[in-house]
Each structure stands twice: as C-alpha cells, then as structure tokens.
Design an enzyme around this catalytic site. Structure first.
Site, PDB file in Angstrom:
ATOM      1  N   TRP A   9      -7.411 -17.379  32.140  1.00  0.00           N
ATOM      2  CA  TRP A   9      -6.096 -16.740  32.287  1.00  0.00           C
ATOM      3  C   TRP A   9      -4.951 -17.605  31.767  1.00  0.00           C
ATOM      4  O   TRP A   9      -3.788 -17.176  31.763  1.00  0.00           O
ATOM      5  CB  TRP A   9      -5.858 -16.374  33.762  1.00  0.00           C
ATOM      6  N   LYS A  10      -5.241 -18.836  31.395  1.00  0.00           N
ATOM      7  CA  LYS A  10      -4.219 -19.745  30.844  1.00  0.00           C
ATOM      8  C   LYS A  10      -2.968 -19.760  31.744  1.00  0.00           C
ATOM      9  O   LYS A  10      -3.104 -19.682  32.963  1.00  0.00           O
ATOM     10  CB  LYS A  10      -3.905 -19.353  29.392  1.00  0.00           C
ATOM     11  N   HIS A  94     -10.338 -27.728  25.984  1.00  0.00           N
ATOM     12  CA  HIS A  94      -9.838 -26.553  25.262  1.00  0.00           C
ATOM     13  C   HIS A  94      -8.900 -27.025  24.141  1.00  0.00           C
ATOM     14  O   HIS A  94      -8.153 -27.996  24.322  1.00  0.00           O
ATOM     15  CB  HIS A  94      -9.096 -25.623  26.229  1.00  0.00           C
ATOM     16  N   GLY A 229      -9.547 -15.031  26.515  1.00  0.00           N
ATOM     17  CA  GLY A 229      -8.170 -15.256  26.931  1.00  0.00           C
ATOM     18  C   GLY A 229      -7.440 -13.933  27.091  1.00  0.00           C
ATOM     19  O   GLY A 229      -7.533 -13.259  28.118  1.00  0.00           O
ATOM     20  N   GLY A 230      -6.713 -13.523  26.046  1.00  0.00           N
ATOM     21  CA  GLY A 230      -5.837 -12.349  26.109  1.00  0.00           C
ATOM     22  C   GLY A 230      -6.468 -11.116  26.754  1.00  0.00           C
ATOM     23  O   GLY A 230      -5.884 -10.528  27.682  1.00  0.00           O
TER      24      GLY A 230
HETATM   25  P1  13P Z   1      -8.055 -15.263  23.132  1.00  0.00           P
HETATM   26  O1  13P Z   1      -9.214 -14.458  23.713  1.00  0.00           O
HETATM   27  O2  13P Z   1      -6.736 -14.833  23.612  1.00  0.00           O
HETATM   28  O3  13P Z   1      -8.175 -15.381  21.658  1.00  0.00           O
HETATM   29  O4  13P Z   1      -8.242 -16.752  23.722  1.00  0.00           O
HETATM   30  C1  13P Z   1      -9.466 -17.382  23.594  1.00  0.00           C
HETATM   31  C2  13P Z   1      -9.431 -18.618  24.385  1.00  0.00           C
HETATM   32  O5  13P Z   1      -8.705 -19.544  24.071  1.00  0.00           O
HETATM   33  C3  13P Z   1     -10.273 -18.671  25.582  1.00  0.00           C
HETATM   34  O6  13P Z   1     -10.334 -19.957  26.103  1.00  0.00           O
END
Ligand code: 13P
Length: 250
Positions: A9-10, A94, A229-230
C-alpha cells in the site's frame, strides 16, 4: 500454499480506507486460500489492518524494517517488533527505498539478516532501470543485486524474491510476460546454484500488475505470484486479481 500475492500500500491509507477495503475485498474474493495473500500497510495502520483481516488467515507484513534490532535509530521499526505484533513478512530493498532513501547494499543485507533472525519472511525486491534494460544488461544487474544481498548469509530459512523492473512500477508498462518468465527462471537458477542452502520459496513479479494483465502473467510457469502497488489500493480489484491467481496457481 505459502505467501504469493502481496499488496504494497506504500504511503496510502486511513482508518476509513482500510475498513472499506477489507469489506470490498471479502465481498469479492471467492477463494479460501487466504494464507497465500499478504498485505503491507503503513506501519501505523498495521494493527488495524491485522485486526480486520487476520481472522481470515491473511498475512500482514510491513514495507521495510531496520537493519538493527534496537537502539538510537529514530523513526525505524525492527523485525522483532513486527514479529511481536504478529507480522509475517517484510518487503526489503524496494527500489523506492533504494532510490528515495539511499538504502545501501550493506543495509539491505543487514535487513535480511534481521528478518531471518526473527522469523520474518523477507520479500527481497530486485529490478533494473529503464537504461539498464535498454542496454541489455538486465541479467547482470539482477545477478549483482542477488549476490550483494545474499553473500553474507547463505542459508536464509525463507526468501521470496520480487522482480520489479523499476521502469514498470506505476507506469502502466510491463515487460512481455514470457520475458518476465525467463528472468524468473534465471533468478531461480542463480539462487539455487550459488546459495543452495537458502530456502527460495517463490519468485513473484511486481510492476503495473492489474486485473487486466493478471491472467497472462499468472499463466507463466515461473511467475509464482505478484507484488502489487496501485491496483492493490482497490479492495475489489485486488480480490479480482486474487481470483485469477486462484484459478491458475492454486
Ligand atoms: P505498481 O503495481 O503500482 O506498479 O507498484 C508495484 C510495486 O512497486 C509493488 O511493490
């Protein structure tokens, strides 16, 4: 089945978001292999996410840990804290941490050691830049990153490697699935031949995975799962991806 499909989820989330995400995910996920799914919320939201999802068997982890066990290191969290609170895994190295926070090769190696000592599954991220990809040196770059990370501890009791080409993260671009598959085969060969005592559980792919491309990615034999991520920020979309994963990998 072990951990294979991980939401990163960053720097996103709130109490409202997590409650609605959990509801949407549980309404739309039609499998029962909750234990192959992991969520990495912000450290602040770790406990709330765990309280809402752990009863289903979903694994909760963190996006980063410190390379030390304790001490005067303002702002950091340790692998032992994660373990103490019921966390199962940590993303390590990461590319956003390597680039934005100048995380060094040495610190990634120390983080791996901490994860291993505390029984936290490390999700080690590796990946080449756009320029490196264009220069056809992807294999050398990845081999170098694996060697740098693993050379000081050759018998990790568990390891997941996430192949995340930097140019594919958050851009909507992904390499050809067959090319990703070849890279994953190469990663498995390198780890198994140079670090045969390390328990490599899986090699997962990250970089613009979404509900539209998940099928052709998971059709590849050596793409064992995904780090997302997104598309993981929408509970329904993440459930749809998990449903595709179930059909092809479970
Ligand atoms: P996205 O799926 O948003 O490209 O991000 C990938 C990511 O960095 C997962 O750690």
């Amino acid at each position: 089945m072990s951990l294979r499909l991980i939401a990163n989820w960053k720097l996103n989330g709130s109490i409202k978001f997590i409650k609605s995400w959990s509801q949407l995910f549980l309404e739309n996920f039609n499998g029962d292999n909750f234990n192959s799914i992991g969520i990495a919320p912000s450290s602040l939201h770790f406990s709330l996410t765990k309280d809402l999802l752990i009863e289903h068997g979903i694994n909760i982890g963190v996006q980063s840990i410190d390379g030390e066990q304790f001490g005067a290191r303002t702002g950091e969290i340790s692998a032992s804290m994660v373990k103490d609170l019921g966390g199962v895994f940590s993303i390590i190295g990461h590319s956003e941490r390597r680039v934005l926070f100048q995380e060094s090769v040495e610190s990634i190696s120390r983080k791996l050691a901490q994860a291993n000592m505390n029984d936290i599954v490390p999700i080690l991220c590796i990946g080449e830049s756009f320029e490196e990809n264009k220069a056809n040196i992807t294999q050398d770059v990845l081999e170098g990153q694996i060697n740098d990370a693993l050379k000081d501890h050759k018998d990790l009791s568990s390891l997941i490697i996430a192949y995340e080409p930097i140019w594919a993260i958050g851009t909507g671009k992904t390499p050809n699935p067959k090319d990703i598959n070849s890279v994953h085969e190469m990663i498995k060969d390198v780890v198994q031949s140079r670090f045969p005592k390390t328990e490599l559980e899986s090699v997962i792919y990250g970089g613009s995975v979404n509900k539209s491309n998940a099928l052709e990615l998971f059709e590849q034999k050596d793409i064992d799962g995904a780090l997302i991520g997104g598309a993981s920020l929408d509970g329904k979309d993440f459930a749809l991806i998990a449903n595709i994963f179930n059909k092809l990998k479970v």
